[in-house]
Design a protein around this motif. Sequence first.
Motif, PDB file in Angstrom:
ATOM      1  N   MET A 245      -8.882  11.080   2.392  1.00 34.39           N
ATOM      2  CA  MET A 245      -8.156  12.350   2.280  1.00 34.39           C
ATOM      3  C   MET A 245      -7.562  12.689   3.648  1.00 34.39           C
ATOM      4  SD  MET A 245      -8.152  13.838  -0.712  1.00 34.39           S
ATOM      5  CE  MET A 245      -7.838  15.530  -0.280  1.00 34.39           C
ATOM      6  N   ASN A 246      -6.265  12.962   3.681  1.00 33.45           N
ATOM      7  CA  ASN A 246      -5.582  13.249   4.923  1.00 33.45           C
ATOM      8  C   ASN A 246      -4.351  14.078   4.594  1.00 33.45           C
ATOM      9  OD1 ASN A 246      -3.903  13.002   7.289  1.00 33.45           O
ATOM     10  ND2 ASN A 246      -5.182  11.281   7.901  1.00 33.45           N
ATOM     11  N   PRO A 247      -4.083  15.147   5.338  1.00 33.26           N
ATOM     12  CA  PRO A 247      -2.885  15.941   5.050  1.00 33.26           C
ATOM     13  C   PRO A 247      -1.579  15.281   5.475  1.00 33.26           C
ATOM     14  CG  PRO A 247      -4.095  16.900   6.879  1.00 33.26           C
ATOM     15  CD  PRO A 247      -4.923  15.758   6.352  1.00 33.26           C
ATOM     16  N   ASP A 248      -1.638  14.085   6.032  1.00 28.69           N
ATOM     17  CA  ASP A 248      -0.442  13.362   6.434  1.00 28.69           C
ATOM     18  C   ASP A 248       0.021  12.434   5.308  1.00 28.69           C
ATOM     19  OD1 ASP A 248       0.676  10.644   7.807  1.00 28.69           O
ATOM     20  OD2 ASP A 248       1.274  12.421   8.947  1.00 28.69           O
ATOM     21  N   TRP A 249       1.257  12.598   4.859  1.00 30.32           N
ATOM     22  CA  TRP A 249       1.847  11.840   3.744  1.00 30.32           C
ATOM     23  C   TRP A 249       1.733  10.332   3.979  1.00 30.32           C
ATOM     24  CZ3 TRP A 249       4.435  12.627  -0.913  1.00 30.32           C
ATOM     25  CH2 TRP A 249       5.322  11.636  -1.326  1.00 30.32           C
ATOM     26  N   SER A 250       2.180   9.852   5.131  1.00 27.74           N
ATOM     27  CA  SER A 250       2.181   8.415   5.425  1.00 27.74           C
ATOM     28  C   SER A 250       0.771   7.845   5.443  1.00 27.74           C
ATOM     29  CB  SER A 250       2.852   8.148   6.772  1.00 27.74           C
ATOM     30  OG  SER A 250       4.185   8.600   6.737  1.00 27.74           O
ATOM     31  N   ASN A 251      -0.151   8.544   6.102  1.00 27.29           N
ATOM     32  CA  ASN A 251      -1.535   8.057   6.164  1.00 27.29           C
ATOM     33  C   ASN A 251      -2.175   8.016   4.785  1.00 27.29           C
ATOM     34  OD1 ASN A 251      -1.431   7.707   8.918  1.00 27.29           O
ATOM     35  ND2 ASN A 251      -2.406   9.654   9.381  1.00 27.29           N
ATOM     36  N   THR A 252      -1.895   9.012   3.967  1.00 27.54           N
ATOM     37  CA  THR A 252      -2.463   9.052   2.622  1.00 27.54           C
ATOM     38  C   THR A 252      -1.940   7.889   1.791  1.00 27.54           C
ATOM     39  OG1 THR A 252      -2.699  11.446   2.714  1.00 27.54           O
ATOM     40  CG2 THR A 252      -2.736  10.442   0.539  1.00 27.54           C
ATOM     41  N   LEU A 253      -0.638   7.663   1.820  1.00 27.96           N
ATOM     42  CA  LEU A 253      -0.064   6.550   1.066  1.00 27.96           C
ATOM     43  C   LEU A 253      -0.619   5.208   1.518  1.00 27.96           C
ATOM     44  CD1 LEU A 253       3.693   7.556   0.670  1.00 27.96           C
ATOM     45  CD2 LEU A 253       1.889   7.620  -1.043  1.00 27.96           C
ATOM     46  N   LEU A 254      -0.703   5.020   2.821  1.00 27.14           N
ATOM     47  CA  LEU A 254      -1.239   3.759   3.340  1.00 27.14           C
ATOM     48  C   LEU A 254      -2.700   3.558   2.946  1.00 27.14           C
ATOM     49  CD1 LEU A 254       0.310   3.553   6.922  1.00 27.14           C
ATOM     50  CD2 LEU A 254       0.759   2.044   4.981  1.00 27.14           C
ATOM     51  N   SER A 255      -3.486   4.610   3.038  1.00 30.02           N
ATOM     52  CA  SER A 255      -4.901   4.458   2.706  1.00 30.02           C
ATOM     53  C   SER A 255      -5.095   4.185   1.218  1.00 30.02           C
ATOM     54  CB  SER A 255      -5.700   5.689   3.140  1.00 30.02           C
ATOM     55  OG  SER A 255      -5.330   6.809   2.397  1.00 30.02           O
ATOM     56  N   ILE A 256      -4.263   4.778   0.368  1.00 28.22           N
ATOM     57  CA  ILE A 256      -4.362   4.514  -1.067  1.00 28.22           C
ATOM     58  C   ILE A 256      -3.906   3.090  -1.384  1.00 28.22           C
ATOM     59  CG2 ILE A 256      -3.372   5.113  -3.318  1.00 28.22           C
ATOM     60  CD1 ILE A 256      -3.415   8.050  -2.401  1.00 28.22           C
ATOM     61  N   GLN A 257      -2.831   2.646  -0.741  1.00 31.35           N
ATOM     62  CA  GLN A 257      -2.301   1.312  -1.006  1.00 31.35           C
ATOM     63  C   GLN A 257      -3.241   0.208  -0.544  1.00 31.35           C
ATOM     64  OE1 GLN A 257       1.441   1.578   1.038  1.00 31.35           O
ATOM     65  NE2 GLN A 257       2.552   2.207  -0.793  1.00 31.35           N
ATOM     66  N   HIS A 258      -3.952   0.419   0.550  1.00 33.72           N
ATOM     67  CA  HIS A 258      -4.778  -0.639   1.129  1.00 33.72           C
ATOM     68  C   HIS A 258      -6.256  -0.524   0.784  1.00 33.72           C
ATOM     69  CE1 HIS A 258      -1.361  -2.262   3.210  1.00 33.72           C
ATOM     70  NE2 HIS A 258      -1.090  -1.074   3.718  1.00 33.72           N
ATOM     71  N   ALA A 259      -6.634   0.510   0.078  1.00 28.89           N
ATOM     72  CA  ALA A 259      -8.043   0.682  -0.279  1.00 28.89           C
ATOM     73  C   ALA A 259      -8.411  -0.257  -1.426  1.00 28.89           C
ATOM     74  CB  ALA A 259      -8.299   2.124  -0.686  1.00 28.89           C
ATOM     75  N   ARG A 260      -9.656  -0.593  -1.485  1.00 33.53           N
ATOM     76  CA  ARG A 260     -10.164  -1.425  -2.576  1.00 33.53           C
ATOM     77  C   ARG A 260     -10.859  -0.512  -3.571  1.00 33.53           C
ATOM     78  NH1 ARG A 260      -9.988  -6.919  -1.628  1.00 33.53           N
ATOM     79  NH2 ARG A 260      -9.592  -7.459   0.531  1.00 33.53           N
ATOM     80  N   PHE A 261     -10.185  -0.259  -4.667  1.00 29.92           N
ATOM     81  CA  PHE A 261     -10.727   0.570  -5.739  1.00 29.92           C
ATOM     82  C   PHE A 261     -11.113  -0.323  -6.908  1.00 29.92           C
ATOM     83  CE2 PHE A 261      -7.745   3.651  -3.733  1.00 29.92           C
ATOM     84  CZ  PHE A 261      -8.630   4.686  -3.479  1.00 29.92           C
ATOM     85  N   SER A 262     -12.073   0.140  -7.674  1.00 33.79           N
ATOM     86  CA  SER A 262     -12.346  -0.538  -8.941  1.00 33.79           C
ATOM     87  C   SER A 262     -11.112  -0.330  -9.818  1.00 33.79           C
ATOM     88  CB  SER A 262     -13.586   0.053  -9.606  1.00 33.79           C
ATOM     89  OG  SER A 262     -13.308   1.362 -10.073  1.00 33.79           O
ATOM     90  N   PRO A 263     -10.923  -1.158 -10.842  1.00 27.95           N
ATOM     91  CA  PRO A 263      -9.740  -0.980 -11.696  1.00 27.95           C
ATOM     92  C   PRO A 263      -9.625   0.430 -12.279  1.00 27.95           C
ATOM     93  CG  PRO A 263     -10.733  -3.098 -12.142  1.00 27.95           C
ATOM     94  CD  PRO A 263     -11.665  -2.377 -11.203  1.00 27.95           C
ATOM     95  N   MET A 264     -10.737   1.008 -12.715  1.00 19.31           N
ATOM     96  CA  MET A 264     -10.695   2.364 -13.282  1.00 19.31           C
ATOM     97  C   MET A 264     -10.378   3.401 -12.207  1.00 19.31           C
ATOM     98  SD  MET A 264     -10.658   4.414 -15.683  1.00 19.31           S
ATOM     99  CE  MET A 264     -11.420   3.977 -17.199  1.00 19.31           C
ATOM    100  N   ASP A 265     -10.972   3.269 -11.025  1.00 18.53           N
ATOM    101  CA  ASP A 265     -10.682   4.207  -9.941  1.00 18.53           C
ATOM    102  C   ASP A 265      -9.229   4.120  -9.509  1.00 18.53           C
ATOM    103  OD1 ASP A 265     -13.230   5.214  -9.963  1.00 18.53           O
ATOM    104  OD2 ASP A 265     -13.890   4.168  -8.143  1.00 18.53           O
ATOM    105  N   LEU A 266      -8.662   2.929  -9.518  1.00 17.62           N
ATOM    106  CA  LEU A 266      -7.255   2.761  -9.165  1.00 17.62           C
ATOM    107  C   LEU A 266      -6.355   3.493 -10.157  1.00 17.62           C
ATOM    108  CD1 LEU A 266      -5.207   1.537  -7.257  1.00 17.62           C
ATOM    109  CD2 LEU A 266      -5.233  -0.537  -8.656  1.00 17.62           C
ATOM    110  N   VAL A 267      -6.672   3.395 -11.432  1.00 12.50           N
ATOM    111  CA  VAL A 267      -5.917   4.130 -12.452  1.00 12.50           C
ATOM    112  C   VAL A 267      -6.051   5.638 -12.204  1.00 12.50           C
ATOM    113  CG1 VAL A 267      -5.819   4.702 -14.908  1.00 12.50           C
ATOM    114  CG2 VAL A 267      -6.025   2.318 -14.197  1.00 12.50           C
ATOM    115  N   LEU A 268      -7.262   6.095 -11.928  1.00 13.98           N
ATOM    116  CA  LEU A 268      -7.494   7.523 -11.679  1.00 13.98           C
ATOM    117  C   LEU A 268      -6.740   8.009 -10.446  1.00 13.98           C
ATOM    118  CD1 LEU A 268     -11.307   7.824 -12.432  1.00 13.98           C
ATOM    119  CD2 LEU A 268      -9.415   8.701 -13.809  1.00 13.98           C
ATOM    120  N   VAL A 269      -6.782   7.228  -9.372  1.00 10.01           N
ATOM    121  CA  VAL A 269      -6.080   7.619  -8.148  1.00 10.01           C
ATOM    122  C   VAL A 269      -4.589   7.745  -8.413  1.00 10.01           C
ATOM    123  CG1 VAL A 269      -5.377   6.797  -5.855  1.00 10.01           C
ATOM    124  CG2 VAL A 269      -7.771   6.731  -6.512  1.00 10.01           C
TER     125      VAL A 269
END
Length: 121
Positions: free
Chosen positions: A46-70
């Motif tokens: 969680m970060n109030p910065d648009w770029s940091n949030t997008l990067l962290s979501i794109q590069h994070a390892r989520f389970s398939p269900m968590d990825l759908v939820l995100v």
Amino acid sequence: MRSWGVQQHCTLCGEIDETREHLFFACPFSYTMWDNVAGRLLGQRMNPDWSNTLLSIQHARFSPMDLVLVRMVFSMTIYIVWKECNRRRHQKPWSTAAQVTRIIDKTMCNRMTSLRTEPQV
């Protein structure tokens, strides 16, 4: 609007210069909603910065269900923030961050329920 020479203020918090980054992530109103609906799912990402949030979501390892939820929470929250901003800009009744959070929660639950493929017992 900025390309037309029009500077708008944030209708959610009053910030003088409304940018995409501010409106969807850094605005106290929208960040409160993000924290309420995605805080547990995203955790330290969680970060109030648009770029940091997008990067962290794109590069994070989520389970398939968590990825759908995100992805669902991300798109739905952006849409609901945009909708609330326009409601205020066009003098419609305002909603609080808590009310908007409940709308997102309810919409997410309804959407997830509609995705179930197995019959419930």
